[in-house]
Design an enzyme around this catalytic site. Structure first.
Site, PDB file in Angstrom:
ATOM      1  N   LYS A 137       1.191  -1.203   0.181  1.00 51.27           N
ATOM      2  CA  LYS A 137       0.252  -0.099  -0.507  1.00 51.27           C
ATOM      3  C   LYS A 137       0.951   1.246  -0.131  1.00 51.27           C
ATOM      4  CE  LYS A 137      -3.943  -1.712   2.682  1.00 51.27           C
ATOM      5  NZ  LYS A 137      -4.546  -1.821   3.800  1.00 51.27           N
ATOM      6  N   GLU A 138       0.488   2.196  -1.060  1.00 50.30           N
ATOM      7  CA  GLU A 138       1.471   3.225  -1.063  1.00 50.30           C
ATOM      8  C   GLU A 138       0.083   4.684  -0.748  1.00 50.30           C
ATOM      9  OE1 GLU A 138       3.108   3.399  -4.639  1.00 50.30           O
ATOM     10  OE2 GLU A 138       1.287   4.424  -5.457  1.00 50.30           O
ATOM     11  N   LYS A 152       4.418  16.018  -6.954  1.00 48.61           N
ATOM     12  CA  LYS A 152       4.358  14.791  -6.134  1.00 48.61           C
ATOM     13  C   LYS A 152       4.889  13.644  -4.861  1.00 48.61           C
ATOM     14  CE  LYS A 152       0.202  11.597  -7.034  1.00 48.61           C
ATOM     15  NZ  LYS A 152      -0.648  10.978  -8.198  1.00 48.61           N
TER      16      LYS A 152
END
Length: 154
Positions: free
Chosen positions: A71-72, A84
């Protein structure tokens, strides 16, 4: 603790504003999922709408990576500077001794109709896992940049 960073730059024939419309939103996620099927099996938005705090769950094709998934989280989105930052928050590199795995994407205006995609990976890994530094690679980020270029120039 071992730390470091790797960077890659790709000049792209598209205005920075147009490139940022892709990179600064979830449109990039859809493009990656469509075009990198040999590496990424599925990307799910777990939380958020593409802004800071958005969490993605990435599942990899078996054998394509040293881990099944991770998961990021989008930790920074600066629309003015076109920056970003995304950090792995669960699984993946964290299971391999990394305490930090951050990707920074910058879209830089060069000339009219031309811009630069600068991708940087910052990492920290526990000393006992220092051999895993070799897993840090810019290959996917450079492939994504080429995909973006092809997508924007069609």
């Amino acid at each position: 603790m071992v730390s470091g960073q790797l960077s890659h730059e790709l000049e792209i024939k598209a205005p920075a504003s147009q490139v940022w419309e892709l990179y600064g939103t979830l449109r990039l996620v859809k493009l990656i999922e469509e075009q990198l099927k040999s590496v990424i099996e599925k990307i799910q938005v777990v939380e958020g709408d593409g802004g800071v705090g958005t969490i993605l769950h990435l599942d990899f094709v078996p054998g394509a990576a040293k881990f099944k998934s991770f998961k990021e989280k989008f930790t920074k989105i600066d629309n003015e500077q076109r920056v970003k930052e995304v950090e792995v928050v669960e699984g993946g590199f964290l299971e391999l001794g990394f305490t930090l795995y951050r990707v920074r994407l910058e879209i830089i205006e060069k000339d009219e109709g031309c811009s630069l995609i600068k991708s940087t990976i910052e990492y920290e890994v526990k000393d006992d896992y220092a051999e895993n530094v070799c897993l840090v690679s810019l290959d996917i980020l450079s492939a994504v940049g080429l995909m973006a270029q092809n997508h924007l120039n069609t």
